[in-house]
Scaffold this motif. Structure first.
Motif, PDB file in Angstrom:
ATOM      1  N   MET A   1       0.818  -1.189   0.000  1.00  0.00           N
ATOM      2  CA  MET A   1       0.000   0.000   0.000  1.00  0.00           C
ATOM      3  C   MET A   1       0.867   1.260   0.000  1.00  0.00           C
ATOM      4  O   MET A   1       0.497   2.251  -0.597  1.00  0.00           O
ATOM      5  CB  MET A   1      -0.915  -0.051   1.219  1.00  0.00           C
ATOM      6  N   ASN A   2       2.002   1.194   0.661  1.00  0.00           N
ATOM      7  CA  ASN A   2       2.885   2.346   0.709  1.00  0.00           C
ATOM      8  C   ASN A   2       3.432   2.669  -0.687  1.00  0.00           C
ATOM      9  O   ASN A   2       3.567   3.837  -1.033  1.00  0.00           O
ATOM     10  CB  ASN A   2       4.033   2.092   1.682  1.00  0.00           C
ATOM     11  N   ASN A   3       3.721   1.636  -1.493  1.00  0.00           N
ATOM     12  CA  ASN A   3       4.222   1.869  -2.837  1.00  0.00           C
ATOM     13  C   ASN A   3       3.189   2.571  -3.703  1.00  0.00           C
ATOM     14  O   ASN A   3       3.529   3.438  -4.500  1.00  0.00           O
ATOM     15  CB  ASN A   3       4.646   0.548  -3.484  1.00  0.00           C
ATOM     16  N   LEU A   4       1.928   2.210  -3.545  1.00  0.00           N
ATOM     17  CA  LEU A   4       0.868   2.869  -4.296  1.00  0.00           C
ATOM     18  C   LEU A   4       0.774   4.334  -3.919  1.00  0.00           C
ATOM     19  O   LEU A   4       0.611   5.202  -4.784  1.00  0.00           O
ATOM     20  CB  LEU A   4      -0.468   2.163  -4.045  1.00  0.00           C
ATOM     21  N   ARG A   5       0.912   4.622  -2.656  1.00  0.00           N
ATOM     22  CA  ARG A   5       0.873   6.014  -2.197  1.00  0.00           C
ATOM     23  C   ARG A   5       2.006   6.818  -2.816  1.00  0.00           C
ATOM     24  O   ARG A   5       1.822   7.958  -3.247  1.00  0.00           O
ATOM     25  CB  ARG A   5       0.978   6.076  -0.674  1.00  0.00           C
ATOM     26  N   LEU A   6       3.192   6.229  -2.899  1.00  0.00           N
ATOM     27  CA  LEU A   6       4.335   6.928  -3.471  1.00  0.00           C
ATOM     28  C   LEU A   6       4.168   7.177  -4.959  1.00  0.00           C
ATOM     29  O   LEU A   6       4.669   8.172  -5.494  1.00  0.00           O
ATOM     30  CB  LEU A   6       5.620   6.137  -3.216  1.00  0.00           C
ATOM     31  N   GLN A   9       1.240   9.996  -5.301  1.00  0.00           N
ATOM     32  CA  GLN A   9       1.439  11.227  -4.541  1.00  0.00           C
ATOM     33  C   GLN A   9       1.786  12.442  -5.416  1.00  0.00           C
ATOM     34  O   GLN A   9       1.236  13.528  -5.184  1.00  0.00           O
ATOM     35  CB  GLN A   9       2.509  10.998  -3.494  1.00  0.00           C
ATOM     36  N   ILE A  12      -1.484  13.788  -6.881  1.00  0.00           N
ATOM     37  CA  ILE A  12      -2.340  14.430  -5.881  1.00  0.00           C
ATOM     38  C   ILE A  12      -1.809  15.816  -5.545  1.00  0.00           C
ATOM     39  O   ILE A  12      -2.568  16.784  -5.477  1.00  0.00           O
ATOM     40  CB  ILE A  12      -2.440  13.545  -4.623  1.00  0.00           C
TER      41      ILE A  12
END
Length: 54
Positions: A1-6, A9, A12
């Motif tokens: 999930m952290n990779n998707l956020r990066l 980002q 966004i």
């Protein structure tokens, strides 16, 4: 999930800062954000290619 956020980002942050870029014209800021977004879209999950043993 952290990779998707990066990965999402930069998009966004670009959407958040875009209205301000119309008021305060900063040369190259939009171009750099779009280049970063393009770079993140080309990012693969596994950058290392593994050779298959035959």
């Amino acid at each position: 999930m952290n990779n998707l956020r990066l990965i999402i980002q930069p998009y966004i942050f670009y959407c958040l800062i875009q209205p301000w870029l119309t008021v305060f014209n900063i040369p190259g800021m939009k171009r750099c954000f779009l280049k970063l977004i393009d770079f993140m879209n080309d990012l693969r999950a596994s950058p290392v290619t593994f050779s298959l043993a035959s």
